[in-house]
Scaffold this active site. Structure first.
Site, PDB file in Angstrom:
ATOM      1  N   HIS A 300       0.872  -1.192   0.000  1.00 11.95           N
ATOM      2  CA  HIS A 300       0.000   0.000   0.000  1.00 11.95           C
ATOM      3  C   HIS A 300       0.911   1.245   0.000  1.00 11.95           C
ATOM      4  O   HIS A 300       1.723   1.410  -0.893  1.00 11.95           O
ATOM      5  CB  HIS A 300      -0.929  -0.105   1.216  1.00 11.95           C
ATOM      6  CG  HIS A 300      -2.055   0.880   1.259  1.00 11.95           C
ATOM      7  ND1 HIS A 300      -2.516   1.563   0.174  1.00 11.95           N
ATOM      8  CD2 HIS A 300      -2.838   1.308   2.308  1.00 11.95           C
ATOM      9  CE1 HIS A 300      -3.519   2.363   0.522  1.00 11.95           C
ATOM     10  NE2 HIS A 300      -3.736   2.233   1.817  1.00 11.95           N
ATOM     11  N   HIS A 346      -2.539  -2.643  -9.500  1.00 11.35           N
ATOM     12  CA  HIS A 346      -3.536  -2.095  -8.586  1.00 11.35           C
ATOM     13  C   HIS A 346      -4.666  -3.110  -8.414  1.00 11.35           C
ATOM     14  O   HIS A 346      -4.984  -3.847  -9.347  1.00 11.35           O
ATOM     15  CB  HIS A 346      -4.121  -0.781  -9.111  1.00 11.35           C
ATOM     16  CG  HIS A 346      -4.780   0.027  -8.034  1.00 11.35           C
ATOM     17  ND1 HIS A 346      -6.103  -0.129  -7.713  1.00 11.35           N
ATOM     18  CD2 HIS A 346      -4.283   0.959  -7.182  1.00 11.35           C
ATOM     19  CE1 HIS A 346      -6.391   0.686  -6.719  1.00 11.35           C
ATOM     20  NE2 HIS A 346      -5.305   1.358  -6.376  1.00 11.35           N
ATOM     21  N   ASP A 401       2.152   5.636  -6.638  1.00 13.64           N
ATOM     22  CA  ASP A 401       3.447   5.577  -5.956  1.00 13.64           C
ATOM     23  C   ASP A 401       4.629   5.512  -6.917  1.00 13.64           C
ATOM     24  O   ASP A 401       5.770   5.703  -6.502  1.00 13.64           O
ATOM     25  CB  ASP A 401       3.479   4.361  -5.014  1.00 13.64           C
ATOM     26  CG  ASP A 401       2.394   4.461  -3.962  1.00 13.64           C
ATOM     27  OD1 ASP A 401       2.258   5.546  -3.374  1.00 13.64           O
ATOM     28  OD2 ASP A 401       1.667   3.475  -3.751  1.00 13.64           O
TER      29      ASP A 401
HETATM   30  N1  CMX Z   1       4.886  -6.762  -9.775  1.00 18.31           N
HETATM   31  C1  CMX Z   1       4.928  -8.096  -9.745  1.00 18.31           C
HETATM   32  N2  CMX Z   1       3.854  -8.870  -9.560  1.00 18.31           N
HETATM   33  C2  CMX Z   1       2.677  -8.248  -9.441  1.00 18.31           C
HETATM   34  C3  CMX Z   1       2.546  -6.864  -9.509  1.00 18.31           C
HETATM   35  C4  CMX Z   1       3.719  -6.109  -9.658  1.00 18.31           C
HETATM   36  N3  CMX Z   1       3.712  -4.775  -9.672  1.00 18.31           N
HETATM   37  N4  CMX Z   1       1.251  -6.534  -9.351  1.00 18.31           N
HETATM   38  C5  CMX Z   1       0.577  -7.691  -9.185  1.00 18.31           C
HETATM   39  N5  CMX Z   1       1.452  -8.728  -9.240  1.00 18.31           N
HETATM   40  C6  CMX Z   1       1.164 -10.140  -9.011  1.00 18.31           C
HETATM   41  C7  CMX Z   1       0.604 -10.301  -7.605  1.00 18.31           C
HETATM   42  O1  CMX Z   1       1.652 -10.330  -6.639  1.00 18.31           O
HETATM   43  C8  CMX Z   1      -0.154 -11.587  -7.735  1.00 18.31           C
HETATM   44  O2  CMX Z   1       0.786 -12.634  -7.683  1.00 18.31           O
HETATM   45  P1  CMX Z   1       0.396 -14.043  -6.996  1.00 18.31           P
HETATM   46  O3  CMX Z   1      -0.709 -14.610  -7.829  1.00 18.31           O
HETATM   47  O4  CMX Z   1       1.669 -14.828  -7.040  1.00 18.31           O
HETATM   48  O5  CMX Z   1      -0.038 -13.715  -5.611  1.00 18.31           O
HETATM   49  C9  CMX Z   1      -0.692 -11.516  -9.162  1.00 18.31           C
HETATM   50  O6  CMX Z   1       0.128 -10.567  -9.858  1.00 18.31           O
HETATM   51  C10 CMX Z   1      -2.136 -11.047  -9.238  1.00 18.31           C
HETATM   52  O7  CMX Z   1      -2.246  -9.833  -8.529  1.00 18.31           O
HETATM   53  P2  CMX Z   1      -3.349  -8.743  -8.947  1.00 18.31           P
HETATM   54  O8  CMX Z   1      -4.679  -9.393  -8.783  1.00 18.31           O
HETATM   55  O9  CMX Z   1      -3.009  -8.138 -10.255  1.00 18.31           O
HETATM   56  O10 CMX Z   1      -3.108  -7.616  -7.878  1.00 18.31           O
HETATM   57  P3  CMX Z   1      -3.583  -7.549  -6.359  1.00 18.31           P
HETATM   58  O11 CMX Z   1      -4.929  -6.941  -6.334  1.00 18.31           O
HETATM   59  O12 CMX Z   1      -3.426  -8.870  -5.683  1.00 18.31           O
HETATM   60  O13 CMX Z   1      -2.507  -6.584  -5.734  1.00 18.31           O
HETATM   61  C11 CMX Z   1      -1.121  -4.685  -5.626  1.00 18.31           C
HETATM   62  C12 CMX Z   1      -2.491  -5.208  -6.016  1.00 18.31           C
HETATM   63  C13 CMX Z   1      -1.112  -3.174  -5.718  1.00 18.31           C
HETATM   64  C14 CMX Z   1      -0.824  -5.092  -4.181  1.00 18.31           C
HETATM   65  C15 CMX Z   1      -0.058  -5.303  -6.578  1.00 18.31           C
HETATM   66  O14 CMX Z   1      -0.296  -4.851  -7.899  1.00 18.31           O
HETATM   67  C16 CMX Z   1       1.362  -4.973  -6.176  1.00 18.31           C
HETATM   68  O15 CMX Z   1       1.931  -5.688  -5.342  1.00 18.31           O
HETATM   69  N6  CMX Z   1       1.976  -3.883  -6.739  1.00 18.31           N
HETATM   70  C17 CMX Z   1       3.276  -3.426  -6.315  1.00 18.31           C
HETATM   71  C18 CMX Z   1       3.185  -2.680  -4.971  1.00 18.31           C
HETATM   72  C19 CMX Z   1       2.516  -1.330  -5.148  1.00 18.31           C
HETATM   73  O16 CMX Z   1       2.844  -0.555  -6.043  1.00 18.31           O
HETATM   74  N7  CMX Z   1       1.568  -1.010  -4.249  1.00 18.31           N
HETATM   75  C20 CMX Z   1       0.929   0.326  -4.221  1.00 18.31           C
HETATM   76  C21 CMX Z   1      -0.513   0.312  -4.690  1.00 18.31           C
HETATM   77  C22 CMX Z   1      -1.129   1.688  -4.585  1.00 18.31           C
HETATM   78  C23 CMX Z   1      -1.267   2.104  -3.140  1.00 18.31           C
HETATM   79  O17 CMX Z   1      -2.068   1.491  -2.403  1.00 18.31           O
HETATM   80  O18 CMX Z   1      -0.562   3.010  -2.691  1.00 18.31           O
END
Ligand code: CMX
Length: 464
Positions: A300, A346, A401
């Site tokens: 987050h 996201h 971010d």
């Molecule tokens: N890099 C690598 N892998 C990623 C990814 C990224 N940026 N975004 C998603 N994935 C992966 C997830 O880890 C998940 O993997 P698993 O199946 O092995 O668990 C898979 O793709 C499916 O995830 P998703 O359904 O697309 O995304 P989620 O809703 O589960 O998660 C988020 C959303 C933001 C946590 C994820 O995209 C992420 O970890 N991003 C990087 C961290 C980040 O930038 N967070 C900030 C978000 C904005 C905020 O709240 O400030």
């Protein structure tokens, strides 16, 4: 007022407030609390009507994967302040980021919206006048002092304690003087909950610059413990406490930064945590401290720190002007190492985050030739294709971010560990607005149902 209610019988939930904005009864210059006192009975009626008409209707199926999958997409909350569309991004009371950039009052000589105006908009659905916003700046300046025991708590934290942990401790301690907690002990009626919640929320927002400034000063030996200037706006005072009060472009950045980070509908970790904890009638200080603890997670708000760490590490490994091929290799190495690419993806959005775009436009205007900004642009061209090829992330596009740290670094705020504190100051605006409306509308204790895996198996075994 009655005519407004009659006219809105068939309109959606938000429409009574939207109409009130244009009604002749709307004061041109009234204080925020007075305006809220007028709007709350209207919205209570509106909610009553919607619940009477639709309360027993099904809102779509819940599938078992949602129970295991972090409740993605589960319709479970009400919050009118902002709504997130997967394709279009955030709207604050129906208005996009470019719209609020145009419509909200600005500081003299400034071109970015004042967060004071955003708070007014979140609470009332109305675009405030310049005078109303100035009144709010003054009100917050008047409430900004923090108790000396809270200063002591911050000063006693070791500089090695993460600034977000210090922030959360200090906000929790503000509960010492909570108007809501006191009113509750004195037997305040449920109908009056919103009044002391409003006072606490105003105090909370007002005191955050002094808390953030003190943490910055203690941990990094920078910033100035300057007095809040009651003639200046909130973002200016925050910037001054961080030592950037004389930098007009940085102050403008803070105005934009706080505005776009303030709220992102009700289901994200920080907003929902605040709402959940507030539902137990914990006061706004306790509720928002819980929000901060959620915001401090790397998936987050801490992602803004993580992005900068990741970019800096990239530069140290492959150089400042690396080729696309070298950047691609670094991104793949991140993914193959089992890590996420911070700043991308996201839970709801499926397009580039308009908060990213707003920051990119700010950078194009103020720092077009900055090497780090150019690297962010280069990564934007590279990462989405790689995430798509990797095949896991549902959204390969950048989020808020991915950009914020580069802007802060450009102006000399290079202490990455502090970045999430600025996100936290901003998020208080959304969480506070939500808490006030939740208490005004009598939102009940949150209590969803959890199931065991054995129970899931049994339910479907019995059905087969
Ligand atoms: N890099 C690598 N892998 C990623 C990814 C990224 N940026 N975004 C998603 N994935 C992966 C997830 O880890 C998940 O993997 P698993 O199946 O092995 O668990 C898979 O793709 C499916 O995830 P998703 O359904 O697309 O995304 P989620 O809703 O589960 O998660 C988020 C959303 C933001 C946590 C994820 O995209 C992420 O970890 N991003 C990087 C961290 C980040 O930038 N967070 C900030 C978000 C904005 C905020 O709240 O400030």
């Amino acid at each position: 007022m009655a005519s407004i209610l009659r006219a809105t019988r068939t309109r959606p939930v938000w429409s009574s407030l939207a109409r009130a904005q244009f009604s002749s009864s709307a004061p041109k210059n009234g204080a925020l609390k007075e305006r809220l006192a007028e709007l709350i009975p209207l919205e209570l009626e509106n909610v009553k009507r919607v619940r009477a008409e639709h309360g027993k209707k099904s809102f779509g199926p819940v599938v078992v994967d949602q129970l295991y999958g972090g409740m993605r997409g589960l319709p479970a909350l009400i919050w009118d302040g902002s709504v997130l569309d997967a394709e279009e991004g955030i709207r604050f009371r129906g208005k996009t980021i470019p719209e609020i950039q145009e419509l909200l009052p600005k500081a003299p000589g400034g071109s970015e919206p004042l967060p004071e105006g955003l708070f007014w908009l979140l609470l009332t659905g109305e675009i405030p006048t310049q005078e109303q916003v100035t009144e709010l700046s003054k009100d917050w300046a008047a409430r900004s002092a923090i108790p000396s025991f809270v200063e002591d708590i911050i000063d006693r934290c070791p500089p090695t304690l993460h600034p977000m942990s210090q922030f959360s401790l200090a906000v929790t301690a503000l509960n010492h003087d909570s108007a809501f907690a006191k009113a509750y002990q004195n037997g305040v009626s449920k109908k009056e909950y919103w009044g002391p919640t409003f006072e606490d929320s105003m105090d909370l927002i007002a005191k955050l610059p002094n808390i953030a400034g003190r943490i910055y000063n203690n941990v990094f030996g920078q910033g100035k413990l300057a007095a809040i200037d009651p003639t200046k706006d909130y973002s200016h005072n925050l910037s001054a406490l961080l030592g950037f009060g004389d930098n007009a472009a940085f102050v403008e950045l803070m105005r934009l930064y706080i505005t776009i980070h303030s709220d992102h509908e009700g289901g994200n970790v920080s907003a929902h945590t605040g709402k959940l904890v507030g539902s137990a009638l914990s006061d706004p200080f306790l509720a928002f401290a819980a929000s901060l603890n959620g915001l401090a997670g790397p998936l987050h708000g801490l992602a803004n720190q993580e992005v900068l760490l990741w970019l800096t590490k990239m530069q140290s490994q492959i150089g400042a002007n690396a080729s696309d091929a070298a950047v691609k290799e670094y991104v793949w190495a991140t993914l193959k190492g089992g890590q996420v690419v911070p700043g991308y993806g996201h839970a709801v959005l499926r397009k580039t985050d308009p908060r990213y775009t707003a920051q990119r436009e700010f950078a194009l205007k103020h720092l077009p030739s900055d090497p780090m900004f150019k690297l962010v642009g280069q990564i934007y061209e590279i990462v989405p294709d790689i995430l798509l090829e990797a095949g896991k992330a549902k959204n390969p596009w950048p989020n808020v971010d991915a950009h914020s740290g580069v802007l802060l670094t450009y102006y000399g705020l290079t202490q990455m560990q502090f970045y999430t504190v600025l996100f936290g100051v901003s998020r208080a605006f959304g969480v506070a607005a939500q808490l006030i409306w939740d208490r005004a509308l009598g939102a009940p204790l949150e209590r969803p149902k959890s199931y065991s895996t054995a129970a899931i198996e049994k339910i479907f075994k019995d059905k087969n």
